[in-house]
Design a protein around this motif. Structure first.
Motif, PDB file in Angstrom:
ATOM      1  N   LEU A 178       0.917  -1.110   0.117  1.00  0.00           N
ATOM      2  CA  LEU A 178       0.088   0.095   0.154  1.00  0.00           C
ATOM      3  C   LEU A 178       0.848   1.253   0.096  1.00  0.00           C
ATOM      4  O   LEU A 178       1.810   1.231   0.598  1.00  0.00           O
ATOM      5  CB  LEU A 178      -0.913   0.015   1.360  1.00  0.00           C
ATOM      6  CG  LEU A 178      -2.366  -0.716   1.435  1.00  0.00           C
ATOM      7  CD1 LEU A 178      -2.956  -0.551   2.699  1.00  0.00           C
ATOM      8  CD2 LEU A 178      -2.949  -0.568   0.138  1.00  0.00           C
ATOM      9  N   SER A 179       0.353   2.202  -0.709  1.00  0.00           N
ATOM     10  CA  SER A 179       0.924   3.592  -0.617  1.00  0.00           C
ATOM     11  C   SER A 179       0.825   4.250   0.694  1.00  0.00           C
ATOM     12  O   SER A 179      -0.136   3.678   1.394  1.00  0.00           O
ATOM     13  CB  SER A 179       0.573   4.473  -1.935  1.00  0.00           C
ATOM     14  OG  SER A 179      -0.851   5.096  -1.434  1.00  0.00           O
ATOM     15  N   ASP A 180       1.601   5.100   1.193  1.00  0.00           N
ATOM     16  CA  ASP A 180       1.162   6.026   2.349  1.00  0.00           C
ATOM     17  C   ASP A 180      -0.065   6.395   2.191  1.00  0.00           C
ATOM     18  O   ASP A 180      -0.868   6.387   3.483  1.00  0.00           O
ATOM     19  CB  ASP A 180       2.378   6.761   2.470  1.00  0.00           C
ATOM     20  CG  ASP A 180       3.535   6.556   3.095  1.00  0.00           C
ATOM     21  OD1 ASP A 180       3.863   5.455   3.364  1.00  0.00           O
ATOM     22  OD2 ASP A 180       4.410   7.373   3.350  1.00  0.00           O
ATOM     23  N   TRP A 240      -2.754   3.679   2.915  1.00  0.00           N
ATOM     24  CA  TRP A 240      -2.669   3.337   4.368  1.00  0.00           C
ATOM     25  C   TRP A 240      -3.289   4.509   5.218  1.00  0.00           C
ATOM     26  O   TRP A 240      -4.302   4.270   5.814  1.00  0.00           O
ATOM     27  CB  TRP A 240      -1.378   2.981   4.761  1.00  0.00           C
ATOM     28  CG  TRP A 240      -1.146   2.617   6.244  1.00  0.00           C
ATOM     29  CD1 TRP A 240      -0.676   3.639   7.178  1.00  0.00           C
ATOM     30  CD2 TRP A 240      -1.670   1.514   6.979  1.00  0.00           C
ATOM     31  NE1 TRP A 240      -0.675   2.575   8.115  1.00  0.00           N
ATOM     32  CE2 TRP A 240      -1.351   1.552   8.364  1.00  0.00           C
ATOM     33  CE3 TRP A 240      -2.459   0.451   6.318  1.00  0.00           C
ATOM     34  CZ2 TRP A 240      -1.531   0.604   9.124  1.00  0.00           C
ATOM     35  CZ3 TRP A 240      -2.844  -0.603   7.359  1.00  0.00           C
ATOM     36  CH2 TRP A 240      -2.341  -0.518   8.531  1.00  0.00           C
TER      37      TRP A 240
END
Ligand SMILES: [Zn+2]
Lengths: 1000, 100
Positions: free
Chosen positions: B34-36, B39
């Motif tokens: 997941l990308s920041d 998330w």
């Protein structure tokens, strides 16, 4: 002269029961059935208090909850109560009351000078006068508090008892006037569980105050019959002296019942008040209406009352409050007071704002030859205190001005009626929207909410016939909605007050411009005049909410019950916008103030919160140990010997645990029993480390993170069997950890076969730590082998200790060779005593939480919640070693990969050593790199734990410091208000750095 | 104070319950990828409707069970309760969709 205003007959008072009372130190007499207000008026006492801002002489204005002026200090000592409305205080023998807001006495009040200085008290004077310089506020505040306070709070504990009760019902009826009683009858006859409440001592509402006939007989006959029937219905509960103060979501109504107030003294042994929480399937609001005053010059003199109050005092209390009366009214209801006074022998003149008055009561008055001045206004009033006269003048056709010359009428009583405002407070609290009714000049309920019914004056239906018919209909509809069959009831024929067209003039005209000469009061309690409101508009205020706060109108203990609509209308005229466009203020609970004691009720002292005690509590108490509160737990703090200081005791305890044996009651430790084939999966999710290869009988330490990657609990979990684990948590974190795991199991992994059971209370935990711990326990067990090979560090054995079935964990929160012996809680004390007895030869030393904290800090063991605060990652604590790199996922893992959680300059847990080894830094102290003479200084972090350590021979501290690990060896400063302490940054460990002591 | 119909115990006062916020938020399964931003969206981004809100509650001082509940944020009327893992009842799901 006693009760000179009491009429020889009539009223609802009991003349066979005279009651003596003291007001401002003078003794008076009234009768049972009186309120303090009616008894004072019976004795011709009108002047009862001083106003808030100008200290003007004020009298009784109303006859109920709306009263803004007659606020008295009731009783003395612990029972004293400020701001009691004299109109709602039931008289009792020996009642003591005094005026408020006057000093030194009511008659010779020094604050009345404010009135002469009124030019410095315009609208917003608090904001204007006391704005600058800020330091002067302290000076001003003392002056304001002394000069302005409304009453005095009690300084002694309240000796009275209060109770709380909860109740469900089918239909709750609020207000026992004609509408409410009809509703209760209709609902009660259906068999529904009905609660009927009314704030007054006697039920009946307007039936008690106004002359009327029902079915050809006086209305009070119908009332008596109806109340008799209600009392005969087994499912109907009638609560007089009970105010519905709040209307909350889903028909939850807060009631305050005054059970003992009217008994006086110690209330005859009953509770003083009872707070009810009633959940009603259906609610009928029959809350009536409140009369509005008229706004004219010096309309606040004692002797000037609401017309309805004058009528009430005559008809209900047999009190004619004056000898010569003038009634000023824009509607027909004002004539009720005129007729009542005339019937009592008081000469009356009616000043009717209407040019062509109509209405049934008007007709009656005219037929009786009463003097009626139509199209007239009261231009001003006279009197130095009690009103002595009024000046009446004819008005221009538009009512904006006066014509001709004034005529002075001598009088000692003035009644005023500016129309009626439905008592929509509860309706509005429930979320109901208000609609402005032009004809009534009032806000009325604008929509009907489910589960709620309205009847009578609260709907703007002013008239006895409407009250009864709407009441019966609302009660029947409510019962039907609650699932009962309500038969149609015949609505009785009535003869009584019916509404007629009214004329609204929001500020009565005078020969002098507004604000010159007298004061036209809008809000009596807050001393807000029509001129103040207009000034606020000139100064740019438009929103009613802003004007309210700027002028303080509608605030105070009465929350503007008599002033809100008048203020709104004057605002609307001034800004040239329609009333509904200007808006109305929001009504919030409580309707009238509720004594704080009632909210607290029995939840006081030891009953406030459950107290949790460990098995050794009594033992510790007997040896004189003090306790500290840890959540609901009482934990032993330390065990002082005779004459020993805390410091000395803690030092002795800490040393004993490292030289021989210390013993601690750790029963408060959170314990969760985890069972099921998927238990290990759960552990892998909630802890940062891996749990797959933990052998049966072995223990492991774990850190729990929230999804933000922040540490929120820690503890040791032991594998008891194939699918069985025993988890320990921090003392205060136990409920949170259980709820956390339950939520994940139920919401995210419902397919996991895991059961969680809190066993904190089931196991007593006694910790034994120190070089002699193994020797001692070996003397008390036959079935547990204690040698390292069979019972190594971080493992668990089941067996018996001192003959008690036990789980013995070899784990350590001290760094010493240590055992935590868990036994069923009821054996906890027996185990403790057995260990104490057998340990005598080792000088076994009980230690408390303070020594426990020092011991763990010497080793650098963290306490979650003390050394962490919800912003701390495992990396910040230097505990990366416990974060699994191999596990694909665990709760909080992803957050540890964020750029922010990987910064080098995050706050790290480090140790601090003071330059002076005997000086301990206060916990919470701010740490700075560069000292300046005064703040602000750049703060690098703060001290989380700090103690004197006898084992290290110096003070030690843990701290969270920005980029702390890179600062080890650096010199920093703890900046305290009174001094600075020079410190050196170290590793967060101070003792037994090799970690060998845990092996004994 | 709301009167909440616990699907297991029946109607009880709100004070017995805890509110867990918006319902039907599944934890991402591939958190490592997941990308920041994604998330953060899972952690923090929540609906705040004026209208029907689907939320999850726990009967904290009762059966300790979690369940879903559809509530009007305007009138506080509770339109439905349903068990964890169940989809919202059709009637409520329709209303919930309409507001977006
Ligand atoms: Zn439940």
């Amino acid at each position: 002269m006693t009760q000179k205003n009491r009429l020889p007959e009539g009223g609802r008072i009991d003349r066979t029961r005279p009651l003596g009372f003291l007001f401002n130190g003078r003794r008076y007499t009234g009768f049972a059935g009186d309120t303090l207000a009616s008894a004072l008026l019976a004795n011709d006492v009108h002047f009862v208090g001083r106003s808030f801002k100008y200290h003007r002489k004020r009298g009784i204005l109303g006859s109920g909850a709306e009263e803004p002026n007659a606020l008295v200090q009731l009783e003395l000592g612990g029972r004293t109560e400020p701001n009691a409305r004299a109109t709602q205080v039931d008289l009792y023998e020996g009642l003591i009351a005094s005026s408020q807001n006057c000093w030194p006495t009511l008659e010779a009040d020094l604050g009345a000078a404010n009135s002469l200085l009124s030019r410095i008290y315009p609208a917003g004077f608090y904001y204007k006068t006391f704005m600058w310089p800020p330091s002067f506020w302290m000076t001003y505040e003392r002056f304001i508090r002394r000069a302005a306070g409304l009453g005095r709070p009690p300084r002694e504990p309240d000796p009275d008892r209060y109770e709380k009760a909860w109740r469900h019902c089918d239909v709750l009826v609020v207000g026992a006037g004609p509408a409410g009683i009809a509703a209760a009858l209709a609902a009660g006859r259906s068999g529904a569980r009905v609660i009927l409440v009314d704030e007054q001592a006697e039920l009946g509402g307007s039936l008690l105050s106004r002359k009327g006939a029902i079915d050809g007989a006086p209305a009070t006959h119908w009332l008596d019959t109806a109340l008799g029937e209600l009392r005969s219905l087994p499912e109907v509960m009638v609560l007089p002296r009970t105010t519905a103060y709040g209307y909350y979501d889903h028909n939850m109504i807060g009631l305050i019942e005054r059970i003992g107030d009217h008994r006086g003294g110690s209330n005859g042994g009953v509770p003083r008040q009872r707070l009810w929480h009633v959940r009603a399937k259906q609610v009928v609001l029959a809350t009536g209406a409140i009369e509005r005053p008229l706004v004219f010059s010096d309309n606040d003199r004692p002797g000037i009352l609401l017309a309805s109050a004058i009528e009430t005092y005559v008809n209900r209390y047999a009190v004619a409050a004056g000898r010569r009366g003038v009634i000023v009214t824009g509607n027909d209801t004002g004539y009720g007071a005129a007729l009542a006074l005339a019937g009592a022998g008081t000469a009356v003149t009616v000043v009717d704002l209407r040019t062509e008055p109509t209405g049934p009561q008007h007709e009656t008055a005219r037929a009786r030859g009463m003097e009626i001045l139509a199209g007239h206004t009261v231009a001003r009033t006279f009197g130095n205190g009690r009103v002595t006269g009024v000046e009446v003048m004819p008005m221009t056709a538009d009512g904006e001005g006066v014509v001709g010359s004034g005529r002075r009428i001598e009088c000692d009583l003035v009644g005023m009626s500016g129309g009626w405002s439905p008592t929509v407070h509860l309706y509005s609290q429930s979320g109901g929207k208000l609609r402005y009714d032009e004809a009534l000049a009032a806000f009325v309920p604008g929509n009907f909410r489910s589960g709620q019914h309205l009847a009578g004056a609260v709907r703007g239906s002013f008239g006895l016939g409407a009250a009864l018919s709407e009441g019966f209909a609302a009660g029947a509809a409510a019962a039907e909605a609650a699932g009962f069959r309500a038969a149609a009831a015949p609505v009785p024929a009535v003869e009584g007050y019916e509404p007629a067209p009214q004329r609204m003039l929001w500020v009565l005209p005078s020969s002098k411009p507004l604000g010159h000469g007298g004061k036209n009061f809008v809000d009596f309690q807050n001393d807000v005049t029509a001129a103040d409101l207009k000034l606020a508009v000139r100064e740019g205020y438009r929103s009613v909410e802003h004007v309210k706060r700027y002028t303080t109108t509608g605030m105070g203990t009465d929350q503007g019950k008599t002033s809100n609509i008048n203020a709104l209308a004057i605002l609307s005229e001034t800004v040239g916008a329609a009333i509904p466009a200007v808006g109305t203020t929001t009504f919030r609970p409580p309707y009238t103030p509720v004594t704080v004691g009632a909210f607290a009720s029995r939840d006081l002292g030891d009953l406030l919160d459950p107290i949790r005690r460990t098995p050794t509590h009594g033992w510790a108490e007997k040896v004189g140990a003090p306790f500290e509160n840890v959540g609901q737990w009482k934990r032993t703090w330390y065990f002082p010997k005779a004459g020993e200081t805390m410091h000395a005791a803690v030092n002795r305890e800490v040393k004993a645990a490292r030289t021989s044996i210390g013993i601690v009651d750790a029963s408060t430790l959170g314990k969760i029993d985890i069972q099921g084939p998927d238990a290990v999966k759960l552990l892998n999710w909630v802890y940062t480390n891996a749990w797959d290869n933990l052998a049966i009988g072995r223990s492991r330490y774990g850190l729990m993170l929230d999804e933000n990657g922040m540490v929120f609990d820690d503890g040791v979990t032991t594998r008891i069997g194939e699918n069985h684990y025993h988890m320990t948590t921090t003392t205060s974190g136990a409920p949170r950890v259980l709820a956390w795991m339950e939520e994940w199991l139920q919401c995210e992994w419902p397919h996991y076969r895991v059961f969680l059971t809190s066993v904190t209370e089931q196991w007593a935990t006694i910790g034994v730590a120190g070089p002699n711990a193994r020797k001692l326990i070996s003397e008390l067990t036959q079935d547990i082998a204690l040698e390292d090979e069979s019972f190594p560090f971080m493992s668990m054995k089941e067996g018996h200790v001192a003959g008690i079935p036990a789980r013995v964990f070899r784990i350590s929160f001290t760094g010493e060779l240590s055992y935590e012996i868990n036994v069923p809680t009821s054996y906890g004390l027996a185990l403790w005593q057995a260990l104490m007895t057998a340990g005598e030869k080792y000088e076994i030393t009980p230690y408390g939480t303070e020594a426990m904290h020092v011991l763990r800090a010497e080793k650098g063991y963290i306490i979650v919640g003390q050394d962490t605060d919800g912003t701390v990652t495992p990396g910040d604590l230097g505990m990366d070693w416990i974060v699994s790199k191999k596990k694909p996922d665990f709760l909080g893992k992803r957050s540890l990969a964020r750029a922010d959680t990987r910064r080098d300059d995050r706050k790290h847990l480090v140790g601090l050593l003071t330059q002076n080894p005997s000086e301990a830094i206060p916990e919470g102290a701010q740490i700075v790199g560069e000292l300046k003479p005064r703040p602000p200084m750049k703060m690098l972090g703060h001290v989380t734990s700090s103690y004197y350590s006898p084992n290290v021979g110096r003070s030690i501290a843990l701290a969270l410091i920005e980029g702390g690990r890179a600062r080890i060896g650096q010199e920093l400063h703890a900046a305290l208000p009174d001094r600075n302490i020079r410190v050196t940054v170290t590793e967060p460990r101070f003792f037994d750095l090799e970690g060998t002591r845990v092996n004994g | 104070m709301l009167l909440i119909p616990c699907p297991f115990c029946g109607p009880r006062d709100e004070s017995e319950f805890g509110c867990g916020g918006e319902a039907h938020i599944a934890r991402p399964t591939d958190t490592d990828r997941l990308s920041d931003a994604d998330w953060a969206a899972y952690l923090f981004m929540r609906k705040n409707p004026k209208g029907v809100h689907l939320e999850r509650w726990v009967h904290r001082l009762g059966c300790r069970r979690w369940f879903n509940l559809a509530r009007s944020t305007v009138s506080h009327e509770i339109l439905a309760v349903y068990k964890m893992g169940d989809p919202p009842p059709a009637s409520v799901a329709g209303q919930e969709a309409r507001r977006t």
